[in-house]
Design an enzyme around this catalytic site. Structure first.
Site, mmCIF file in Angstrom:
data_model
loop_
_atom_site.group_PDB
_atom_site.id
_atom_site.type_symbol
_atom_site.label_atom_id
_atom_site.label_comp_id
_atom_site.label_asym_id
_atom_site.label_seq_id
_atom_site.Cartn_x
_atom_site.Cartn_y
_atom_site.Cartn_z
ATOM 1 N N VAL A 11 53.770 53.228 -37.284
ATOM 2 C CA VAL A 11 53.135 52.331 -36.243
ATOM 3 C C VAL A 11 54.308 51.185 -36.070
ATOM 4 C CG1 VAL A 11 50.772 52.753 -36.521
ATOM 5 C CG2 VAL A 11 51.722 51.063 -37.952
ATOM 6 N N SER A 12 54.247 50.624 -34.953
ATOM 7 C CA SER A 12 55.353 49.510 -34.503
ATOM 8 C C SER A 12 55.215 48.268 -35.343
ATOM 9 C CB SER A 12 55.532 49.617 -33.145
ATOM 10 O OG SER A 12 55.712 50.707 -32.638
ATOM 11 N N SER A 13 54.055 47.892 -35.550
ATOM 12 C CA SER A 13 53.840 46.468 -35.985
ATOM 13 C C SER A 13 52.653 46.505 -36.881
ATOM 14 C CB SER A 13 53.564 45.628 -34.872
ATOM 15 O OG SER A 13 52.541 45.805 -34.038
ATOM 16 N N GLN A 16 49.102 47.108 -35.926
ATOM 17 C CA GLN A 16 48.539 48.288 -35.405
ATOM 18 C C GLN A 16 47.912 48.980 -36.382
ATOM 19 O OE1 GLN A 16 52.023 49.986 -33.389
ATOM 20 N NE2 GLN A 16 51.372 49.311 -31.538
ATOM 21 N N GLN A 171 56.649 42.201 -39.248
ATOM 22 C CA GLN A 171 56.292 42.999 -40.310
ATOM 23 C C GLN A 171 56.907 42.376 -41.563
ATOM 24 O OE1 GLN A 171 58.098 46.554 -38.893
ATOM 25 N NE2 GLN A 171 56.970 46.522 -37.049
#
Length: 203
Positions: A11-13, A16, A171
């Protein structure tokens, strides 16, 4: 030696949820200890957990991903990674959302051609979706300005890479000073714009 089966979840962040991908892996019998979860942008393949996984993969192993955009979002790099894993390392890749992209199967010439076409198409879609995200952000800012929302005096134009570095910062993968240095802006500007972006996502 028995082949090993791994699942790669991305997942990108950090805000999420990866649970949907994890459940799909479990449904295919992949053990939790072999499901690698990474929360990082898919703009390139310089991801610590992904790189560690690819070093671990041996000939005959099988790598599951939920969809091609979970592997990455850069067209050329997806194609190159696919070739490296399947042709050089002789790893099988299974894309759960696209049965045609299952290299475990013995395929004739036509089947291989179809798979290559599907891979290129999906890789292209993954990249264009990332570009649309950048475009939507720019349009959102323009719309906000049209409504009279002020983002501060003399706002500089940020490069398209800002979103990627903002995700990495949220992140905890990069410091605000390092991200700002990469973008050629002050770290105060980076922090302010990164926080604005998170606020815009909430509203």
């Amino acid at each position: 030696m028995k082949e090993m089966i791994y699942g790669y979840v991305r997942v990108s962040s950090k805000d999420q949820n990866e649970e949907r991908q994890v459940i799909a892996m479990r449904n295919f019998g992949i053990e939790d200890s072999h499901i690698i979860i990474e929360k990082q942008s898919g703009k390139d393949f310089l991801r610590p957990k992904y790189l560690k996984l690819t070093k671990k993969l041996k000939t005959g192993d099988i790598l599951f991903i939920k969809s091609i955009d979970r592997l990455g979002r850069n067209y050329d790099e997806i194609i190159e990674q696919w070739r490296t894993l399947t042709k050089e390392k002789h790893i099988s890749i299974v894309v759960l959302d696209m049965p045609l992209l299952d290299t475990r199967k013995d395929q004739d010439l036509i089947g291989t051609l179809i798979s290559d076409i599907v891979l290129q198409l999906l890789s292209y879609v993954a990249q264009t979706e990332r570009e649309f995200i950048h475009q939507r952000q720019a349009e959102g800012i323009a719309a906000a300005k049209a409504r009279g929302v002020h983002f501060g005096p003399d706002r500089i134009q940020l490069s398209p890479e800002f979103i990627d570095y903002a995700c990495l910062w949220h992140q905890g993968q990069i410091s605000s000073r390092k991200a700002a240095q990469k973008l050629g802006i002050s770290y105060q500007t980076f922090l302010r714009r990164a926080k604005e972006r998170e606020y815009q996502k909430i509203i």
